[in-house]
Each structure stands twice: as C-alpha cells, then as structure tokens.
Design an enzyme around this catalytic site. Structure first.
Site, PDB file in Angstrom:
ATOM      1  N   LYS A 109       6.312  21.825   8.957  1.00  0.00           N
ATOM      2  CA  LYS A 109       7.214  22.307   7.916  1.00  0.00           C
ATOM      3  C   LYS A 109       6.897  23.772   7.688  1.00  0.00           C
ATOM      4  O   LYS A 109       5.820  24.248   8.052  1.00  0.00           O
ATOM      5  CB  LYS A 109       6.992  21.534   6.606  1.00  0.00           C
ATOM      6  CG  LYS A 109       8.205  21.497   5.720  1.00  0.00           C
ATOM      7  CD  LYS A 109       9.184  20.431   6.177  1.00  0.00           C
ATOM      8  CE  LYS A 109      10.399  20.369   5.261  1.00  0.00           C
ATOM      9  NZ  LYS A 109      11.188  19.160   5.519  1.00  0.00           N
TER      10      LYS A 109
HETATM   11  P1  NAD Z   1      19.805  22.065  -0.696  1.00  0.00           P
HETATM   12  O1  NAD Z   1      19.225  23.397  -0.942  1.00  0.00           O
HETATM   13  O2  NAD Z   1      21.030  21.946   0.145  1.00  0.00           O
HETATM   14  O3  NAD Z   1      20.142  21.352  -2.094  1.00  0.00           O
HETATM   15  C1  NAD Z   1      19.218  21.156  -3.120  1.00  0.00           C
HETATM   16  C2  NAD Z   1      19.972  20.676  -4.344  1.00  0.00           C
HETATM   17  O4  NAD Z   1      19.056  20.357  -5.376  1.00  0.00           O
HETATM   18  C3  NAD Z   1      20.922  21.717  -4.934  1.00  0.00           C
HETATM   19  O5  NAD Z   1      22.084  21.061  -5.397  1.00  0.00           O
HETATM   20  C4  NAD Z   1      20.142  22.272  -6.113  1.00  0.00           C
HETATM   21  O6  NAD Z   1      21.001  22.797  -7.115  1.00  0.00           O
HETATM   22  C5  NAD Z   1      19.427  21.025  -6.571  1.00  0.00           C
HETATM   23  N1  NAD Z   1      18.218  21.277  -7.331  1.00  0.00           N
HETATM   24  C6  NAD Z   1      17.266  22.201  -7.126  1.00  0.00           C
HETATM   25  N2  NAD Z   1      16.310  22.098  -8.044  1.00  0.00           N
HETATM   26  C7  NAD Z   1      16.651  21.062  -8.841  1.00  0.00           C
HETATM   27  C8  NAD Z   1      16.078  20.442  -9.970  1.00  0.00           C
HETATM   28  N3  NAD Z   1      14.922  20.891 -10.484  1.00  0.00           N
HETATM   29  N4  NAD Z   1      16.711  19.398 -10.514  1.00  0.00           N
HETATM   30  C9  NAD Z   1      17.874  18.947 -10.005  1.00  0.00           C
HETATM   31  N5  NAD Z   1      18.478  19.483  -8.947  1.00  0.00           N
HETATM   32  C10 NAD Z   1      17.871  20.528  -8.372  1.00  0.00           C
HETATM   33  O7  NAD Z   1      18.620  21.170  -0.113  1.00  0.00           O
HETATM   34  P2  NAD Z   1      18.728  19.852   0.759  1.00  0.00           P
HETATM   35  O8  NAD Z   1      18.671  20.229   2.187  1.00  0.00           O
HETATM   36  O9  NAD Z   1      19.831  18.997   0.247  1.00  0.00           O
HETATM   37  O10 NAD Z   1      17.323  19.172   0.421  1.00  0.00           O
HETATM   38  C11 NAD Z   1      17.116  18.351  -0.720  1.00  0.00           C
HETATM   39  C12 NAD Z   1      15.919  17.460  -0.489  1.00  0.00           C
HETATM   40  O11 NAD Z   1      16.136  16.660   0.685  1.00  0.00           O
HETATM   41  C13 NAD Z   1      14.591  18.183  -0.226  1.00  0.00           C
HETATM   42  O12 NAD Z   1      13.542  17.399  -0.730  1.00  0.00           O
HETATM   43  C14 NAD Z   1      14.516  18.229   1.280  1.00  0.00           C
HETATM   44  O13 NAD Z   1      13.189  18.378   1.751  1.00  0.00           O
HETATM   45  C15 NAD Z   1      15.070  16.867   1.607  1.00  0.00           C
HETATM   46  N6  NAD Z   1      15.588  16.717   2.979  1.00  0.00           N
HETATM   47  C16 NAD Z   1      16.549  17.535   3.481  1.00  0.00           C
HETATM   48  C17 NAD Z   1      17.032  17.326   4.759  1.00  0.00           C
HETATM   49  C18 NAD Z   1      18.142  18.137   5.351  1.00  0.00           C
HETATM   50  O14 NAD Z   1      18.608  17.787   6.447  1.00  0.00           O
HETATM   51  N7  NAD Z   1      18.641  19.181   4.714  1.00  0.00           N
HETATM   52  C19 NAD Z   1      16.487  16.298   5.545  1.00  0.00           C
HETATM   53  C20 NAD Z   1      15.513  15.465   5.010  1.00  0.00           C
HETATM   54  C21 NAD Z   1      15.085  15.690   3.715  1.00  0.00           C
END
Ligand code: NAD
Length: 423
Positions: A113
C-alpha cells in the site's frame, strides 16, 4: 494526552489492530514462532519526502509512503491513498490487509500500500499532477509490473493512475501499462474496474443475506462513504433489490426510512456536486448513520468507524466492510457478543483487487476481455472465497473475520514454508 485518549490512540492504531487480527489467526493455526515473526511485520517500508512546485512559484515538501508487507505469493499489489492523515502505521496496516485479501481471493500477489499525506482538495489540478508524477518517480525504486503494482484508493482516480503509468513509462523509455491498475481504458485499463469493488460488495451482501436468511427486498441498507466504493455499492445494491435508505460522504448523510432512489441521487450529485438536500430525505451525521434502524450496514469510507464507543449502538444485523479496517478489534468483540455478523474487509472489498488482477493479466498479454466475462469471473472468485471463509468459520466456531484470516494466513504461511528461508 489523557489516559482515555492514549487508550483510544492504541485501540485505533490500524497497524496494532492488523497485528492483533493476525495474532488471533496465528494462534488457531498454531504457526511456529519463526513464521509468526516473519508474517507479523512488513518486509519493506519506504518513506519519501519530495518537493513540488506550486502554481504561485513556491515549493512545498510532501511526505509519502510505499510499504510492501509480503511478496511470497507474487508481486506486491495495493492502492495509493492521498489523505492528510495518512501515515506510515496506516499504510503498514493497509499493506498487511492486502496480503491476506489477495491470498483469500487466490490471487498470485503479495500485499502493499502507499500514500501521500496531502489533502488533494487544497491543490490545483496541475499541482496534483506534479505531486503525483514526482511521487511516482520517488517510489519507482520499488514499483514495476513484476515487483509492485499500485492502484487507486481514497482520493486517487483513473487519471492519477494514468499519470503514474506515464511517468514510469517515460523514465523507462517505453510504455509499461501493467505497472499500475485502475487506469483509463484508453491506456490498458479494464472494463469493469471502476465498479469492481462495489460489485464485489454487492455479491458478498447477497451471499451474506442468503446465509442469514434475509430477503434483500426487505433489507434496509445504510452506506457510509459515497466515493468509488460506497456509491457503486449503493447503486448496485439498489439494482439488486435492497432498500438503500441512507448514504453519506465526508460532509454528512441523508436518510429516508422508505428508501432512496439511488439513480436519481446520482443525477442530483452530478448536477449539485453533492448528496446534501436530496428531496425526500433528512440530514444525518456520519455517526448517526451508523446507528440508524437498518438491517445491513456498509461502512465504505475510512478506518475506525465502528469502535468500542459505538458498537453497542449498531442496529444492523449484518455489517459488510466496504472500507478497509472500519471495525476495530474491540468493536468486533462487542458486535459478536450482540449477534451481529461482520463480513470482513479482506473479503468484502476484494472485488477491486480481483479486477485489478484481471487488468494486469490483460496488460501483460495485450489481450482484452469483455465486461461480461470480467463480471462473471469476479462473481466466481468472490463466491468461492465467501464459501471458504464460511467453512473455516463454521468448523472452528469463530467469526467470519477469523474464518477469512484462517484461509488467507494459512495460504501465505504454506507458501513461505514451501519456498524456504533464503539463503
Ligand atoms: P473515495 O475517495 O472514492 O471515497 C471516499 C468516500 O468517503 C468519499 O465519499 C468521502 O467523502 C467519504 N469520507 C471521507 N471521510 C469520511 C468520514 N470521516 N466519514 C464519512 N465519509 C467520509 O475512496 P474509495 O476508493 O471509495 O475508498 C473507500 C474505502 O474503500 C477505503 O477504506 C479504501 O481503502 C477501501 N477500498 C477501496 C477500493 C477501491 O477500489 N477504490 C478497493 C478496496 C477497498
């Protein structure tokens, strides 16, 4: 710091929590002390500090990280996060979770990561590009299509992946599409990658409902986070017949007990730039959202959202972890005592890395598949991993998280044992 604040800092340190989750599995698997010592630490951690030219002519130095937890089963794989609170302990935890996630899904990868401590909203588009390119150059000592393949995570996008691919390619003198996944289709991205994590969440939610004998049509859902993972999960769960009645982003959430029309909400977000004030809903804070009277909760934002402080107030029967590390180990204990089932992150959000794997395979072969084939293969992998997790959980009488860890840690431990220790 008060004693309570110090205790919370330990209870919510993602790296200590990741190690604690590993220890629970290592104990049941009866791993040797040597193997435990290898697997409970990261293999490499790179911290870089690099200057970026600002549009106003000034310079600012940023700190970034790339951590590889384990490379036994293949090249390292894991996303890059741009967030002001990212730090090395968070990235180490996320790297370890990637190792277990890839092993559980049966992908030939180790875990990594990375991230930069930055709020990208404070940068112009050109500053963001310069930061990304310089960071890619700084971590290029580790990344490569055979060694370590980054992907999108919080606040990073397909465009950012394109800049990374271009930077690494320009430095090499030829195009290397397989160095990064989650790229735009034009440069070797995969059909289905943008929606893969949310699709995986939905597949797993349907499996978990079947196991719990819950009918999606009468299952009320709250989704925390409306980014890549949260918004696609909300959309696809809505399409699958679930009643999605609350969603939120960093500014707060909206709630309608009878359900939200998610396609209309997407249109509202496109026109207004946010989810606030969507007609027919009322405002809820992010902490309220977690405690709403729903049946299924999808935390899809950040770590440490369900902790010992609020685990006693969660109403949902099922928690599907779209985010990485949203539930602390202390909260896990409380949820388990209350009969709430948690489908762990290392399975629930594995759809993203699975289709990233498909993208990498397509890039290496320069031969691209259609979306239907991608989605069918994704579904097979998620369902198989779900079944294997449940078998382990049931046969040991433990939580699904521990069941998932038993499958994953054993695979990495066996691979380590069979490779032997060099030299
Ligand atoms: P992203 O940046 O697209 O979205 C994050 C979202 O969370 C946004 O809507 C933001 O406004 C919101 N957010 C941020 N802080 C917040 C808080 N304190 N309370 C509530 N909402 C909040 O990110 P993403 O890619 O959707 O990732 C989200 C989670 O999923 C992370 O934990 C990431 O590690 C995990 N993840 C992502 C992927 C991927 O393919 N993008 C894959 C596996 C896991």
């Amino acid at each position: 710091m008060t004693t309570a604040a110090a205790q919370a800092a330990v209870a919510e340190n993602p790296w200590l929590n990741a190690q604690r989750q590993f220890d629970n599995a290592a104990e049941i698997l009866n791993l040797s002390p040597g193997l435990r010592a290898v697997l409970r630490e990261v293999r490499r951690e790179l911290v870089v500090r690099f200057p970026v030219k600002l549009d106003n002519g000034g310079l600012r130095v940023f700190e970034g990280y790339r951590v590889q937890h384990n490379l036994t089963r293949g090249p390292a794989k894991g996303g890059l996060r741009f967030h002001p609170e990212t730090n090395v302990d968070e990235v180490k935890a996320l790297a370890m979770w990637m190792t277990w996630k890839c092993a559980l899904a049966g992908l030939p990868y180790g875990g990594a990561k990375g991230g930069v401590a930055v709020d990208p909203a404070t940068l112009s588009h050109r500053e963001l590009e310069r930061l990304t390119r310089r960071f890619a150059s700084e971590i290029s000592v580790l990344v490569g299509p055979d060694s370590d393949i980054p992907a999108p995570d919080v606040n990073t996008s397909a465009e950012i992946m394109a800049w990374i691919m271009d930077t690494i390619s320009m430095e090499a003198g030829y195009s290397i599409p397989a160095v990064v996944t989650g790229k735009p289709l034009d440069i070797g991205g995969s059909e289905g990658r943008p929606s893969a994590t949310g699709r995986g969440v939905t597949i797993v939610a349907l499996e978990a409902c079947r196991r719990a004998e819950m009918d999606p049509a009468s299952t009320r859902v709250a989704v925390q986070g409306f980014g890549n993972v949260g918004s696609v999960s909300a959309q696809l769960m809505h399409d699958a017949g679930f009643v999605v009645c609350a969603v939120s982003d960093v500014h707060g959430g909206i709630y309608s007990p009878g359900g939200i029309d998610i396609p209309e909400l997407m249109e509202h977000r496109r026109t207004t730039g946010g989810i606030a004030d969507f007609p027919g809903t009322r405002f809820v804070s992010n902490s309220e959202l977690l405690q709403l009277p729903v049946d299924l909760l999808v935390p899809a934002a950040l770590e440490n959202q369900i902790t010992a402080r609020n685990a006693g107030h969660i109403h949902a029967r099922l928690v599907i972890e779209g985010a990485n590390g949203p539930t602390t180990p202390d909260a896990d204990v409380i949820l388990e005592q209350r009969g709430i089932t948690v489908v762990p992150d290392i399975l629930a959000n594995a759809g993203g890395v699975t289709v990233s794997y498909f993208e990498w395979v397509q890039d290496l072969q320069s031969f691209f598949w259609e979306e239907g084939e991608i989605n069918r293969r994704l579904e097979r992998i998620m369902q198989k991993a779900f079944t294997q997790m449940c078998q382990q959980a049931d046969s040991h009488g433990v939580s699904l998280r521990l069941g998932a860890y038993l499958v994953a840690v054993k695979r990495v431990a066996d691979a380590t044992a069979v490779r032997g220790i060099y030299p």
